[in-house]
Write an enzyme that holds these catalytic residues in place. Sequence first.
Site, PDB file in Angstrom:
ATOM      1  CG  ASN A 210      -0.184  -0.064   2.489  1.00  0.00           C
ATOM      2  OD1 ASN A 210       0.526   0.876   2.840  1.00  0.00           O
ATOM      3  ND2 ASN A 210      -0.303  -1.173   3.211  1.00  0.00           N
ATOM      4  CG  ASP A 279      -7.301  -5.433   6.492  1.00  0.00           C
ATOM      5  OD1 ASP A 279      -6.845  -5.453   7.652  1.00  0.00           O
ATOM      6  OD2 ASP A 279      -7.835  -4.430   5.988  1.00  0.00           O
ATOM      7  CE  LYS A 289       8.097 -12.995 -14.569  1.00  0.00           C
ATOM      8  NZ  LYS A 289       8.881 -12.497 -15.688  1.00  0.00           N
ATOM      9  CG  PHE A 323      -2.742   6.257  13.288  1.00  0.00           C
ATOM     10  CD1 PHE A 323      -2.151   6.165  14.533  1.00  0.00           C
ATOM     11  CD2 PHE A 323      -2.592   7.438  12.563  1.00  0.00           C
ATOM     12  CE1 PHE A 323      -1.434   7.228  15.065  1.00  0.00           C
ATOM     13  CE2 PHE A 323      -1.870   8.514  13.079  1.00  0.00           C
ATOM     14  CZ  PHE A 323      -1.297   8.409  14.331  1.00  0.00           C
ATOM     15  CE  LYS A 337     -10.853   0.312  11.470  1.00  0.00           C
ATOM     16  NZ  LYS A 337     -10.322   1.188  10.441  1.00  0.00           N
ATOM     17  CE  LYS A 341      -9.511  -3.393  14.576  1.00  0.00           C
ATOM     18  NZ  LYS A 341      -8.620  -3.299  13.430  1.00  0.00           N
TER      19      LYS A 341
END
Length: 400
Positions: A210, A279, A289, A323, A337, A341
């Site tokens: 990301n 995730d 490959k 975050f 969250k 959490k």
Amino acid sequence: MLTGKNIVLGVTGGIAVYKAVDLVSRLRKLNANVYVVMTEHAKAFVTPLTFQSMSQNYVVHDMFEEPKTWDVEHIALAKRADLFVVAPATANVIGKVCHGIADDFLTTTIMATPAKVVFAPAMNTNMYINPITQGNIESLKTLGYDFIEPGSGRLACGDIGAGKMAEPEDIVNYIVDYFTPKALPMAGVKVLVSAGPTIEKIDPIRFITNRSTGKMGYAIAKKATELGAEVTLVSGPTQLEPPKGVTFVPIETALEMYEAIMRVVEAQDIIIKTAAVADYRPKEVATEKIKKADGELAMAFTRNPDILKSIGERKTHQVLVGFAAETMNVLAYAKRKIEQKHLDFIVANDVSQTGAGFGTDTNIVTIIDKEGNAVDYDQRSKEAVAEIVLEKAMHYHQNK
Ligand code: PMT
């Protein structure tokens, strides 16, 4: 109290030179090594021999006299200084240093020293309040030079006002305070920061990742270290140098981050998870490959562990901060969250806004805590966000 400290004392020409003799005597009584540098004008008031007798060190006063050692004398003194004090400091020397004029031994040494330089001004009150002098003082302050403010009263010239050099006792107090270690606000606090992206391998050549650059997490790790915390930084691959003083744990995948964090969770006081963790990961990592073929390529993914949730389930005393990078319903998701959490608070950034989230030097955040308070912060540097986050985390830590 000042044993082993090397104090270079610059003495410039003013009637307060006699107070500088007392200053040297007081510093010697506290076991400081004092090296006096005199300007030509200072010698008109007191002889170098006086300072030499008081300091028990050779007094430098002539730029071009035969050197006493093989060292280039002004560079050697500049390097030796743990603190550089100019007392008395005339308007002339303040002006010269402010404008980079180095035309005698004292000003060249001040220019060359990496040590803190502090001036104790002494001059006629009109010279002191003259906007030129005040402007020079302000400019030097912004460059990191320090000033021990002069007192007010009847001056040697008969005028009454500001300009009397601070008393030797006050200058000694400043010097002792300078060398007294300050208790840092996060001293002894153990902080774990996760930062950067994870990468999830597809085959030996390809991976998915990301856009996290690590800037947010590294800013927090750096600030916490500066505030005295013992910081462990678990980071995915980034282009950044780990901040000095952190224990750096490089990882690549979410599973590696999970293992690295779980190993040290118990010892932490504060855990801040800025990392953008994948995730999902490819169910199978091809050992060779993957070759292109006709038609579509389908790939199965499996869930990665939710590291933040796992920490939340097993935390005991730790302050836990998440975050949230969202593009919609930012607050609603962030609140969910916190509950799911077991977070103390969450820092939500709407990554769809310009100047917030991935890769930027700034962030725009809303901090939501477990008590339900939500505070919006407008755009500011990631360093400034780091300070806010650490201050709030410390509040929870101190109230555990
Ligand atoms: O690195 P920068 O370029 O400076 O960008 C900063 C940032 C945008 C990455 C950062 O400010 C940020 O928002 N980080 C969280 C990104 C994120 O992945 O959010 P999330 O909503 O997917 O995850 C929420 C929280 O759970 C995060 O604390 C995350 O570290 C944690 N998590 C997520 C998934 C997972 N499997 N395990 C986790 O621990």
